[in-house]
Scaffold this motif. Structure first.
Motif, short mmCIF file in Angstrom:
data_model
loop_
_atom_site.label_atom_id
_atom_site.label_comp_id
_atom_site.label_asym_id
_atom_site.label_seq_id
_atom_site.Cartn_x
_atom_site.Cartn_y
_atom_site.Cartn_z
N MET A 226 15.49 61.35 18.45
CA MET A 226 14.24 62.00 18.06
C MET A 226 14.26 62.47 16.60
N ASN B 22 12.32 70.23 23.40
CA ASN B 22 11.55 70.62 24.58
C ASN B 22 11.97 72.00 25.07
N VAL C 18 17.55 69.39 18.18
CA VAL C 18 18.77 69.30 18.99
C VAL C 18 18.41 69.54 20.45
N ARG D 244 26.58 60.74 12.03
CA ARG D 244 25.18 60.41 12.32
C ARG D 244 24.33 60.48 11.05
N ASN E 88 23.36 66.79 10.43
CA ASN E 88 23.72 66.73 11.84
C ASN E 88 25.11 67.33 12.01
N ARG E 89 25.33 67.98 13.17
CA ARG E 89 26.64 68.58 13.41
C ARG E 89 27.75 67.56 13.20
N THR E 90 27.61 66.40 13.80
CA THR E 90 28.57 65.33 13.60
C THR E 90 28.11 64.51 12.39
P1 NBP Z 1 19.48 65.28 22.44
O1 NBP Z 1 18.64 66.17 23.27
O2 NBP Z 1 20.33 64.26 23.12
O3 NBP Z 1 20.43 66.18 21.52
C1 NBP Z 1 21.40 65.60 20.68
C2 NBP Z 1 21.44 66.33 19.36
O4 NBP Z 1 21.75 67.72 19.55
C3 NBP Z 1 22.53 65.77 18.47
O5 NBP Z 1 22.07 65.77 17.15
C4 NBP Z 1 23.66 66.77 18.67
O6 NBP Z 1 24.56 66.81 17.60
C5 NBP Z 1 22.88 68.05 18.71
N1 NBP Z 1 23.61 69.20 19.24
C6 NBP Z 1 24.04 69.50 20.48
BR1 NBP Z 1 23.82 68.42 21.92
N2 NBP Z 1 24.65 70.66 20.58
C7 NBP Z 1 24.66 71.16 19.33
C8 NBP Z 1 25.19 72.35 18.77
N3 NBP Z 1 25.77 73.28 19.52
N4 NBP Z 1 25.02 72.54 17.43
C9 NBP Z 1 24.42 71.62 16.67
N5 NBP Z 1 23.91 70.46 17.16
C10 NBP Z 1 24.02 70.24 18.47
O7 NBP Z 1 18.59 64.52 21.33
P2 NBP Z 1 17.15 63.85 21.46
O8 NBP Z 1 17.05 62.98 22.66
O9 NBP Z 1 16.92 63.25 20.10
O10 NBP Z 1 16.15 65.06 21.66
C11 NBP Z 1 16.04 66.13 20.74
C12 NBP Z 1 15.07 67.14 21.29
O11 NBP Z 1 13.80 66.53 21.43
C13 NBP Z 1 15.42 67.66 22.67
O12 NBP Z 1 15.09 69.00 22.77
C14 NBP Z 1 14.56 66.84 23.59
O13 NBP Z 1 14.27 67.52 24.80
C15 NBP Z 1 13.32 66.67 22.74
N6 NBP Z 1 12.50 65.53 23.05
C16 NBP Z 1 13.05 64.33 23.36
C17 NBP Z 1 12.26 63.23 23.63
C18 NBP Z 1 12.86 61.91 23.94
O14 NBP Z 1 12.09 60.98 24.26
N7 NBP Z 1 14.18 61.74 23.86
C19 NBP Z 1 10.88 63.36 23.59
C20 NBP Z 1 10.32 64.57 23.23
C21 NBP Z 1 11.14 65.65 22.97
P3 NBP Z 1 25.86 65.86 17.63
O15 NBP Z 1 25.40 64.53 17.10
O16 NBP Z 1 26.80 66.52 16.69
O17 NBP Z 1 26.35 65.79 19.03
#
Ligand code: NBP
Length: 477
Positions: free
Chosen positions: A13, A102, A74, A37, A32-34
């Motif tokens: 996203m 969300n 995130v 990416r 990004n934390r990692t």
């Molecule tokens: P995710 O919901 O899978 O989250 C992954 C991201 O969160 C990565 O960048 C990860 O960093 C980061 N993260 C986490 Br997990 N824990 C963290 C922490 N403690 N500190 C810093 N960063 C942290 O990603 P997504 O699917 O792209 O969704 C993002 C948001 O958008 C969510 O809230 C989701 O509900 C919402 N959303 C998603 C969609 C969809 O279709 N997927 C649609 C609408 C809304 P890392 O890379 O370092 O692990």
């Protein structure tokens, strides 16, 4: 270089949202934390626009022009709090944190309050449309201060989806949690829409005897009319898809247990708290839940059902037309219920949400985008105090025209033993609202009998109690 906007959290996203900003001419700081990416994003898509890659939080914040606009994408829940805690100390009064995840609106209210005390604007922005939407134009539902929207609005308008009339699918929904609340109800309506479509499919298959490919064609035809919507469109795609391994319809090789992430459940939980009957959305959540109870379903396979009977070819075609009517009428009811919940939330939290504007920003980019949202918008624009969508003349007339078929479909479903909780709940809601007298009078009598809970009378003011255990005379409570 200073970036006009920053995005932290670069999973699907966040990455696509950052690209969307960059493609629209903004300089975007990415973090990004990692770190890998962040690097991958710039390596793969750096040519799409101006990105500033930041490895550390400090670098990220330093890259942003003031007041800073920092989008957090995130995982919802604790990760969001962790990121806010990491960045807030680095920010200054007037800066903005935009949470595009969300989040539960109650969390957004809390975060907004805490950050407001530090002079930071917190914008809880619901974003719909999945990863494609994030890249090409989502529907955006931002909540927060008017001041923050003045700064952010033009950028969000630029990257958002556009409705058919060119209007951007974003509006300032209201203060604090208003945006995430509206996004939550959007998802609840999405659950209901999907359930209703699923019921229509099962009726066409099990009662009318059509194949998935034939049903795909029926949905394609429906999609040229008043049901024109993203969900009907993709339903036709899914139904016509054939599994490469087996040559069977794809829908027949997928395990029939629906999953959920929670926003539908929240919609129902909050509706219960607010006292809003969102029966269609609730049935959709329960239907997914029932589908997932594999052991219970396996143990119930021998339960008696009606004797199967098939429709003739001409009966099937007529039945399909009826199902279209039932689907449309039920869909009007589920939107009616969803908008009621938004109105109730707006009242409860003092958000002053413009329901017509909400209908308007759902016309593009999001999962529930549908032609008929244009008419919902028109209904609310004409009468912002509309008590319910069903009080709108046009919708009332359409349901009046559909109701015979709607009832017929329900009767047929019951006769054939096909579960249609969505259609049934919608029809019961409609009949409940239009009934001149409900058995609630009897309920009040029962409550007064066993609990002296008192009742009101139709002919006099006040509260009354009948001495049920005594001479059954009536006393004023
Ligand atoms: P995710 O919901 O899978 O989250 C992954 C991201 O969160 C990565 O960048 C990860 O960093 C980061 N993260 C986490 Br997990 N824990 C963290 C922490 N403690 N500190 C810093 N960063 C942290 O990603 P997504 O699917 O792209 O969704 C993002 C948001 O958008 C969510 O809230 C989701 O509900 C919402 N959303 C998603 C969609 C969809 O279709 N997927 C649609 C609408 C809304 P890392 O890379 O370092 O692990």
């Amino acid at each position: 270089t200073s970036a006009q906007i920053g995005v932290t959290g670069l999973a699907v996203m966040g990455r696509n949202l950052a690209r969307n900003f960059a493609r629209n001419g903004y300089t975007v700081a990415v973090h990004n934390r990692t770190v890998s990416r962040t690097k991958a994003l710039v390596e793969e898509f750096g040519q799409e626009g101006d990105f500033v890659a930041a490895e550390t939080a400090e670098e990220f914040v330093a890259a942003l022009e003031r007041p800073r606009r920092l989008v957090v994408m995130v995982k919802a829940g604790e990760p969001t709090d962790a990121v806010i805690q990491e960045f807030a100390p680095l920010l200054e009064p007037g800066d903005m944190i935009i949470d595009g995840g969300n989040a539960h609106f109650a969390d957004t209210r809390r975060r907004e309050r805490e950050l407001r005390e530090r002079g930071i604007h917190f914008v809880g922005a619901g974003i719909s449309g999945g990863e494609e939407g994030a890249l090409h134009g989502p529907s955006i539902m931002p909540g927060g201060s008017v001041e923050s929207y003045e700064s952010l609005g033009p950028m969000l308008e630029k990257i958002s989806a556009k409705a058919a009339d060119g209007a951007p699918c974003v509006t300032h929904v209201g203060p604090d949690g208003a945006g995430h609340f509206v996004k939550m109800v959007h998802n609840g309506i999405e659950y209901a829409d999907m359930q209703l479509i699923g019921e229509a499919y099962q009726l066409l298959r099990d009662v009318a005897g059509y194949s998935p490919a034939q049903i795909a064609d029926i949905f394609r035809t429906w999609n040229t009319g008043r049901l024109d919507s993203y969900l009907i469109e993709i339903t036709a795609e899914v139904l016509s898809h054939v599994d490469a391994d087996t040559g069977k319809p794809f829908v027949d090789v997928v395990v029939d247990q629906a999953e959920q992430k929670g926003t539908g459940r929240w919609t129902v939980q909050i509706a219960l708290d607010l006292g809003v009957p969102v029966s269609g959305i609730a049935e959709a959540v329960f239907a997914r839940s029932l589908s997932g109870h594999a052991a219970l379903r396996a143990a119930s396979g021998d339960l008696a059902g009606p004797r199967p009977s098939a429709l003739s070819e001409s009966e099937a075609a007529a039945f399909a037309d009826r199902v279209e009517q039932a689907l449309y009428a039920s869909k009007i009811v589920s939107y009616t219920q969803g908008f009621h919940e938004i109105a109730a939330g707006s009242e409860e939290y003092g958000w002053d949400i413009d329901l017509g504007a909400v209908a308007s920003i759902w016309r593009g980019g999001c999962i529930i985008r549908a032609a008929f949202l244009d008419r919902i918008r028109a209904a609310y624009d004409a009468r912002p105090d509309l008590p319910s969508l069903l009080s709108d003349e046009t919708f009332a007339r359409e349901i009046a025209d559909a109701q015979d078929d709607w009832r017929e479909v329900q009767i047929t479903a019951v006769r054939h033993g096909v579960p249609t909780p969505g259609f049934a709940a919608a029809l019961a809601y409609y009949d409940g609202l239009r009934s001149p007298r409900l058995p609630a009078a009897l309920t009040q009598g029962q409550r007064d009998f066993f609990g002296a809970h008192t009742y009101r009378r139709v002919d006099r003011e006040g509260a009354f109690h009948t001495l049920w255990g005594g001479d059954r005379s009536e006393v004023t409570a």
